[in-house]
Write an enzyme that holds these catalytic residues in place. Sequence first.
Site, PDB file in Angstrom:
ATOM      1  N   CYS A  98      -0.449   4.207   2.203  1.00  0.00           N
ATOM      2  CA  CYS A  98      -0.392   3.787   3.591  1.00  0.00           C
ATOM      3  C   CYS A  98       1.166   4.161   4.059  1.00  0.00           C
ATOM      4  CB  CYS A  98      -0.594   2.348   3.974  1.00  0.00           C
ATOM      5  SG  CYS A  98      -2.174   1.721   3.479  1.00  0.00           S
ATOM      6  N   ASP A  99       2.039   3.821   3.279  1.00  0.00           N
ATOM      7  CA  ASP A  99       3.501   3.571   3.489  1.00  0.00           C
ATOM      8  C   ASP A  99       4.503   4.585   2.669  1.00  0.00           C
ATOM      9  OD1 ASP A  99       2.750   1.695   5.482  1.00  0.00           O
ATOM     10  OD2 ASP A  99       3.178   0.103   4.069  1.00  0.00           O
ATOM     11  N   CYS A 112       0.832  -1.190   0.071  1.00  0.00           N
ATOM     12  CA  CYS A 112       0.005  -0.165   0.021  1.00  0.00           C
ATOM     13  C   CYS A 112       0.876   1.300   0.123  1.00  0.00           C
ATOM     14  CB  CYS A 112      -0.955   0.010   1.306  1.00  0.00           C
ATOM     15  SG  CYS A 112      -2.017   1.423   1.401  1.00  0.00           S
TER      16      CYS A 112
END
Length: 320
Positions: free
Chosen positions: A147-148, A144
């Site tokens: 997300c990261d 992701c």
Amino acid sequence: MADEKINKVTIIGSGPAGYTAAVYAARANLEPVVFAGGPTMEDPQRVPGGQLMVTTDVENYPGFPEGITGPELMERFQKQAERFGTQIHMENVVKVDLSSRPFLIQGESASYRSEAIIIATGASAKWLNVKGEDRYKNRGVSACATCDGAFYKKQDVLVVGGGDTAMEEATYLAKIVNRVTLLHRRDTLRASKIMQERVLKNPKITVMWNSAVDEVVGNEKGMTGAVVRNLKTNDTQLLNATGLFVAIGHTPNTHLFQGVLETHPSGYLKTVPGSTRTNIEGVFACGDVQDSTYRQAITAAGTGCMAAIEAERWLIEQGK
């Protein structure tokens, strides 16, 4: 197995969607029961709490300006649900019968009849299953970018995939990192033309055709690179990179409902637009099991709230 109790709402799955649904249902005095999931033969490392349980740092969930680990965040979700009286079983559901009412939900050690069901079983990322991948998950390997990606500012990263998701990940990362190398097994992309054009025209993205990851390498601190094989020549080379984003798709966890609940061609549960209602009255779906677009903790929690409110209103309409 104990005698079946008729429950008002049973929630299958945990994570941000399931636990948020539990909080709202419990506050509405629906006395929800949650089957939070657990290890399976196919995935012995699986733990209750969804994908955030294997996410080290969460910096984009509102209310945590200093960030929080995924497991810590899910522990807070769980405690909040329990505070209002939610009963949680740390086990999997093995059978669901939606052909008669109340519905039957059979877990590994507990069985219930339920007037309404909220499905929050999520989706599982597809992985490469190569050497070093598991070792460096959340220490370089991710599924992701949204997300990261922020953890890799001004660094070199790799993206694996050839569909729209991979194009989106690569384009997003190019705004943050130093350079993106997109690895694709074929010599043409599967993504939509407009998504392809964005990637191919981006000066910060390099595409390596006919290429696959053989191994993820690193040290005690994290990933440092990947061994990449040219599938035509069989030659390998080491690419230095601190991040590897696997973007080859997700598999929604819908095996319990195959042939019963309507799904999209991609396998995600169909819900009425703007709602969490499925094609069976009294059955609602929330979170990543019905969301192939956003797949974020905050959107999952939002649909969990929707599902609980809709379930409550539906029960009232039924006189339950």
